[in-house]
Design a protein around this motif. Sequence first.
Motif, PDB file in Angstrom:
ATOM      1  N   GLN A  50       0.811  -1.219   0.000  1.00  0.00           N
ATOM      2  CA  GLN A  50       0.000   0.000   0.000  1.00  0.00           C
ATOM      3  C   GLN A  50       0.846   1.271   0.000  1.00  0.00           C
ATOM      4  OE1 GLN A  50      -3.336  -0.152  -0.484  1.00  0.00           O
ATOM      5  NE2 GLN A  50      -2.901  -2.353  -0.653  1.00  0.00           N
ATOM      6  N   PHE A  51       2.143   1.104  -0.277  1.00  0.00           N
ATOM      7  CA  PHE A  51       3.044   2.255  -0.393  1.00  0.00           C
ATOM      8  C   PHE A  51       3.883   2.102  -1.653  1.00  0.00           C
ATOM      9  CE2 PHE A  51       1.984   2.206   4.054  1.00  0.00           C
ATOM     10  CZ  PHE A  51       1.946   3.538   4.426  1.00  0.00           C
ATOM     11  N   SER A  52       4.188   3.215  -2.294  1.00  0.00           N
ATOM     12  CA  SER A  52       5.015   3.185  -3.502  1.00  0.00           C
ATOM     13  C   SER A  52       6.238   4.083  -3.332  1.00  0.00           C
ATOM     14  CB  SER A  52       4.203   3.632  -4.725  1.00  0.00           C
ATOM     15  OG  SER A  52       3.711   4.950  -4.552  1.00  0.00           O
ATOM     16  N   HIS A  53       7.290   3.721  -4.031  1.00  0.00           N
ATOM     17  CA  HIS A  53       8.568   4.437  -3.984  1.00  0.00           C
ATOM     18  C   HIS A  53       8.512   5.699  -4.848  1.00  0.00           C
ATOM     19  CE1 HIS A  53      12.883   5.190  -4.467  1.00  0.00           C
ATOM     20  NE2 HIS A  53      12.757   5.040  -5.761  1.00  0.00           N
ATOM     21  N   VAL A  54       9.014   6.807  -4.295  1.00  0.00           N
ATOM     22  CA  VAL A  54       9.098   8.078  -5.021  1.00  0.00           C
ATOM     23  C   VAL A  54      10.499   8.648  -4.805  1.00  0.00           C
ATOM     24  CG1 VAL A  54       8.210  10.440  -5.214  1.00  0.00           C
ATOM     25  CG2 VAL A  54       6.632   8.564  -4.674  1.00  0.00           C
ATOM     26  N   ALA A  55      11.157   9.069  -5.872  1.00  0.00           N
ATOM     27  CA  ALA A  55      12.451   9.749  -5.753  1.00  0.00           C
ATOM     28  C   ALA A  55      12.526  10.831  -6.821  1.00  0.00           C
ATOM     29  CB  ALA A  55      13.601   8.765  -5.907  1.00  0.00           C
ATOM     30  N   PHE A  56      12.905  12.042  -6.411  1.00  0.00           N
ATOM     31  CA  PHE A  56      12.970  13.159  -7.364  1.00  0.00           C
ATOM     32  C   PHE A  56      14.048  14.142  -6.917  1.00  0.00           C
ATOM     33  CE2 PHE A  56      10.096  14.425  -4.020  1.00  0.00           C
ATOM     34  CZ  PHE A  56      10.390  15.759  -3.793  1.00  0.00           C
ATOM     35  N   PHE A  57      14.541  14.909  -7.878  1.00  0.00           N
ATOM     36  CA  PHE A  57      15.555  15.923  -7.593  1.00  0.00           C
ATOM     37  C   PHE A  57      14.864  17.253  -7.338  1.00  0.00           C
ATOM     38  CE2 PHE A  57      18.840  19.058  -8.978  1.00  0.00           C
ATOM     39  CZ  PHE A  57      19.785  18.758  -8.003  1.00  0.00           C
ATOM     40  N   ASP A  58      15.086  17.804  -6.150  1.00  0.00           N
ATOM     41  CA  ASP A  58      14.561  19.121  -5.779  1.00  0.00           C
ATOM     42  C   ASP A  58      15.551  20.169  -6.299  1.00  0.00           C
ATOM     43  OD1 ASP A  58      14.125  21.561  -4.364  1.00  0.00           O
ATOM     44  OD2 ASP A  58      13.062  20.477  -2.786  1.00  0.00           O
ATOM     45  N   ARG A  59      15.155  20.870  -7.347  1.00  0.00           N
ATOM     46  CA  ARG A  59      16.078  21.801  -7.994  1.00  0.00           C
ATOM     47  C   ARG A  59      16.361  23.033  -7.147  1.00  0.00           C
ATOM     48  NH1 ARG A  59      13.936  18.566 -11.566  1.00  0.00           N
ATOM     49  NH2 ARG A  59      14.886  18.211 -13.619  1.00  0.00           N
ATOM     50  N   GLU A  60      15.453  23.397  -6.282  1.00  0.00           N
ATOM     51  CA  GLU A  60      15.684  24.560  -5.424  1.00  0.00           C
ATOM     52  C   GLU A  60      16.757  24.264  -4.377  1.00  0.00           C
ATOM     53  OE1 GLU A  60      13.352  27.412  -2.187  1.00  0.00           O
ATOM     54  OE2 GLU A  60      12.231  25.915  -3.334  1.00  0.00           O
ATOM     55  N   HIS A  61      16.626  23.126  -3.710  1.00  0.00           N
ATOM     56  CA  HIS A  61      17.589  22.770  -2.665  1.00  0.00           C
ATOM     57  C   HIS A  61      18.791  21.992  -3.199  1.00  0.00           C
ATOM     58  CE1 HIS A  61      13.820  23.296  -0.227  1.00  0.00           C
ATOM     59  NE2 HIS A  61      14.682  23.934   0.549  1.00  0.00           N
ATOM     60  N   GLU A  62      18.700  21.530  -4.430  1.00  0.00           N
ATOM     61  CA  GLU A  62      19.744  20.718  -5.069  1.00  0.00           C
ATOM     62  C   GLU A  62      20.032  19.463  -4.238  1.00  0.00           C
ATOM     63  OE1 GLU A  62      22.239  23.557  -7.984  1.00  0.00           O
ATOM     64  OE2 GLU A  62      22.764  23.832  -5.869  1.00  0.00           O
ATOM     65  N   TRP A  63      18.958  18.750  -3.944  1.00  0.00           N
ATOM     66  CA  TRP A  63      19.097  17.460  -3.301  1.00  0.00           C
ATOM     67  C   TRP A  63      18.048  16.496  -3.841  1.00  0.00           C
ATOM     68  CZ3 TRP A  63      18.048  20.242   1.894  1.00  0.00           C
ATOM     69  CH2 TRP A  63      16.690  20.340   2.170  1.00  0.00           C
ATOM     70  N   ILE A  64      18.358  15.214  -3.735  1.00  0.00           N
ATOM     71  CA  ILE A  64      17.393  14.181  -4.082  1.00  0.00           C
ATOM     72  C   ILE A  64      16.530  13.926  -2.859  1.00  0.00           C
ATOM     73  CG2 ILE A  64      18.655  12.099  -3.383  1.00  0.00           C
ATOM     74  CD1 ILE A  64      17.057  12.337  -6.804  1.00  0.00           C
ATOM     75  N   GLU A  65      15.259  13.650  -3.060  1.00  0.00           N
ATOM     76  CA  GLU A  65      14.389  13.217  -1.970  1.00  0.00           C
ATOM     77  C   GLU A  65      13.839  11.847  -2.301  1.00  0.00           C
ATOM     78  OE1 GLU A  65      11.529  15.449   0.047  1.00  0.00           O
ATOM     79  OE2 GLU A  65      12.637  17.350  -0.033  1.00  0.00           O
ATOM     80  N   MET A  66      13.912  10.946  -1.327  1.00  0.00           N
ATOM     81  CA  MET A  66      13.226   9.663  -1.429  1.00  0.00           C
ATOM     82  C   MET A  66      12.045   9.700  -0.474  1.00  0.00           C
ATOM     83  SD  MET A  66      15.576   6.410  -2.340  1.00  0.00           S
ATOM     84  CE  MET A  66      15.877   5.916  -0.663  1.00  0.00           C
TER      85      MET A  66
END
Length: 340
Positions: free
Chosen positions: A254-270
């Motif tokens: 019931q949970f899915s994986h999400v990962a994206f690059f935050d261009r404002e903070h210049e970090w990846i978030e999982m």
Amino acid sequence: MEPIFETATVAPPPSGLRIESFVDGGAGGERALADDVLDGLTRPFKELPPKHFYDAHGAQLFDRICDLPEYYPTRTERAILTANADAIVEATGATELVELGSGTAAKTRLLLDAMRRAGTLVRYVPFDVTESMVRDVARALVDEYDGLDVHGIVGDFDRHLHRVPDPNPEGSRIVAFLGGTIGNFTPGSRRRFLRRIAAMLAPGDHLLLGTDLVKDPAVIEAAYNDSAGITAAFNLNVLRVLNRELDANFDLDQFSHVAFFDREHEWIEMRLRSVCHQSVRIERLGLDVEFAAREELRTEISAKFTRDRLTADLAAAGLQLAEMYTDPQDLFAVSLARKP
């Protein structure tokens, strides 16, 4: 090989191999997990620290991630160390290597070999939260490196960094924090942690720091969204840890994986995204946690660095960037900083 001295025994410490454990046979780790879950899952924006990924299964998954074609950091950092280990040892004259998050010490051997070639190798201090890993590494290295003094520390960075032994006044030390793990800290926490590392250094000692660099966001995002789904399984594994250790009832489906690059903070978030509205019970905490449909739980940030950002962070900790070693594509950096 000499016997291991443990803090729980009354045996006198031998000269070659010593292991000190500050995690109370695993109970300390359980308390830290409970505290982090209670704090992180009762916030308006839910989050958990990434250190809880690494149970035995999580460590196996991460090893598989490191071999993926999309995941460049591990092999790139290793290539940088292979090319520059001798130069690093020559620049520092180090007799001692302290490694935070030592793991299996796979990359560390490149530095230990360079120190042995230079004739300066005296002591290695592996610091890791996984006791079995520290023990295995300590035994292996004492066998591999004749005359090496290994002083293992089993502990948590947040609580036990002060347990690292004092440096030898007759030599100099490198404190290594590799793998880009410094990127898991938010900016304020990152600078506070660097100040704590700086406090372990005498003038002339050095910090060796691995950092992932800012680059094409598509390259970064691919590293955290691999086509084989290994990173997704690694991310979801933290819920399995909570189920086992805290008697929770997370349904991983019931949970899915999400990962994206935050261009404002210049970090990846999982993150982990709830696919529906659901309630989760964490029995050992007496806690019920509500998740709205598509609500996300942040499990990791991984900051990416520029030279200016790295220089500023080090300066805030009272450290001076001495050298920045990179690969030909400028994907990753291993930097040497000194205490002026």
